[in-house]
Design a protein around this motif. Structure first.
Motif, mmCIF file in Angstrom:
data_model
loop_
_atom_site.group_PDB
_atom_site.id
_atom_site.type_symbol
_atom_site.label_atom_id
_atom_site.label_comp_id
_atom_site.label_asym_id
_atom_site.label_seq_id
_atom_site.Cartn_x
_atom_site.Cartn_y
_atom_site.Cartn_z
ATOM 1 N N PHE A 239 0.842 -1.192 0.000
ATOM 2 C CA PHE A 239 0.000 0.000 0.000
ATOM 3 C C PHE A 239 0.882 1.248 0.000
ATOM 4 N N ALA A 240 0.274 2.381 -0.318
ATOM 5 C CA ALA A 240 0.965 3.668 -0.269
ATOM 6 C C ALA A 240 0.666 4.322 1.076
ATOM 7 N N ALA A 241 1.694 4.666 1.809
ATOM 8 C CA ALA A 241 1.549 5.314 3.119
ATOM 9 C C ALA A 241 2.073 6.737 3.030
ATOM 10 N N TYR A 242 1.308 7.666 3.608
ATOM 11 C CA TYR A 242 1.762 9.057 3.634
ATOM 12 C C TYR A 242 2.460 9.313 4.963
ATOM 13 N N THR A 243 3.705 9.802 4.886
ATOM 14 C CA THR A 243 4.522 10.048 6.073
ATOM 15 C C THR A 243 5.031 11.486 6.041
ATOM 16 N N ALA A 244 5.803 11.829 7.057
ATOM 17 C CA ALA A 244 6.393 13.170 7.115
ATOM 18 C C ALA A 244 7.346 13.425 5.954
ATOM 19 N N SER A 245 7.850 12.348 5.360
ATOM 20 C CA SER A 245 8.774 12.472 4.225
ATOM 21 C C SER A 245 8.075 12.358 2.883
ATOM 22 N N GLY A 246 6.763 12.209 2.908
ATOM 23 C CA GLY A 246 6.020 12.024 1.667
ATOM 24 C C GLY A 246 5.474 10.608 1.581
#
Length: 267
Positions: A239-246
């Motif tokens: 899956f695609a996870a959104y983090t502080a780095s994008g």
């Protein structure tokens, strides 16, 4: 380009893109396939690309790329498990409709006939090729629905020339309708679960709904959001996870116990 989809044998990549403008200046999305088994010319290909680029004209298309539809305004193409059909979403005015077309671009057939502003996203085939799950938006609510698909009916109805429209909304079933946004459905490898992303908790995470028991499992617990689940060749869930780095691509390691849901969320 829109979402990508691999052929079952991994030899082709399916996508849609907005092509060059026609003589009237219109630019519309169509379906293309990229065939990895087609040989690319060596130095000749390089010359065909470099020379036009130097003089400022459009470069020729790669021989691996084949256009399957023309002027249809379609998105989200996806191969059926037997590689005989492609499911797609066509935009007609303010409406979306679900359709299928043979992998050679013929026998275009519509499975819905919405005229009320309905929007459709990311159709995905069940492993047996008998159902299609997709995200369905109407009146501000986005849910997960399924629709039956009959190859026998397609073979019988698609014998003539031109487009064939089949209104199949009687087989449309709402699978899950939470108070949030439910999106990005995919089927588990055994067809027993539909995996999707939802923000009914306030944050988008990945969930799996068992179609027999109607139990819902939470598969991720991210703070930034989890989207677009996809299955690997051995049933792994990415899956695609959104983090502080994008955005990052991650893999589901284990599922949490079933979560409590309201019965009215389920069909």
């Amino acid at each position: 380009a829109s979402t990508l989809d691999w052929s079952p044998d991994g030899a082709k990549l399916l996508f849609s893109r907005i092509d060059r403008a026609d003589k009237y200046g219109s630019r519309q999305a169509d379906i293309y396939e990229y065939d990895f088994e087609v040989d690319e010319p060596g130095w000749l290909r390089d010359a065909l690309w470099i020379v036009p680029a130097l003089i400022g004209v459009e470069t020729p298309e790669s021989p691996r790329i084949k256009q399957l539809t023309h002027g249809l305004r379609v998105l989200y193409p996806t191969f059926s498990p037997d590689a005989e059909w492609i499911a797609l979403v066509r935009n007609e005015g303010t409406n979306n409709n679900l359709g299928v077309v043979r992998t050679d671009g013929t026998a275009l057939t519509y499975l819905t006939d919405f005229r009320d502003g309905t929007q459709i996203y990311t159709p995905r085939w069940s492993p047996d090729g008998r159902s299609i799950a997709f995200s369905f938006s109407r009146e501000g609510q986005r849910d997960i629905v399924t629709m039956r698909f009959s190859p026998e009916l397609m073979a019988r109805e698609s014998g003539g020339e031109g487009e064939v429209r089949i209104v199949g909304t009687d087989s449309l079933q709402v699978l899950i309708a939470t108070p949030g946004t439910d999106r990005d459905p995919v089927w588990s490898a055994d067809g027993k679960e539909v995996i999707f992303s939802s923000d009914f908790s306030g944050i988008f995470n990945i969930y799996a709904l068992n179609l027999e028991t109607r139990r819902l499992r939470q598969l991720t617990n991210t703070l930034g959001g989890a989207f677009n689940p996809s299955l690997g060749p051995n049933g792994e869930i990415f899956f695609a996870a959104y983090t502080a780095s994008g955005f990052e691509i991650r893999k589901v390691e284990s599922g949490d116990p079933p979560v409590a849901i309201w019965e009215e969320w389920l069909a």
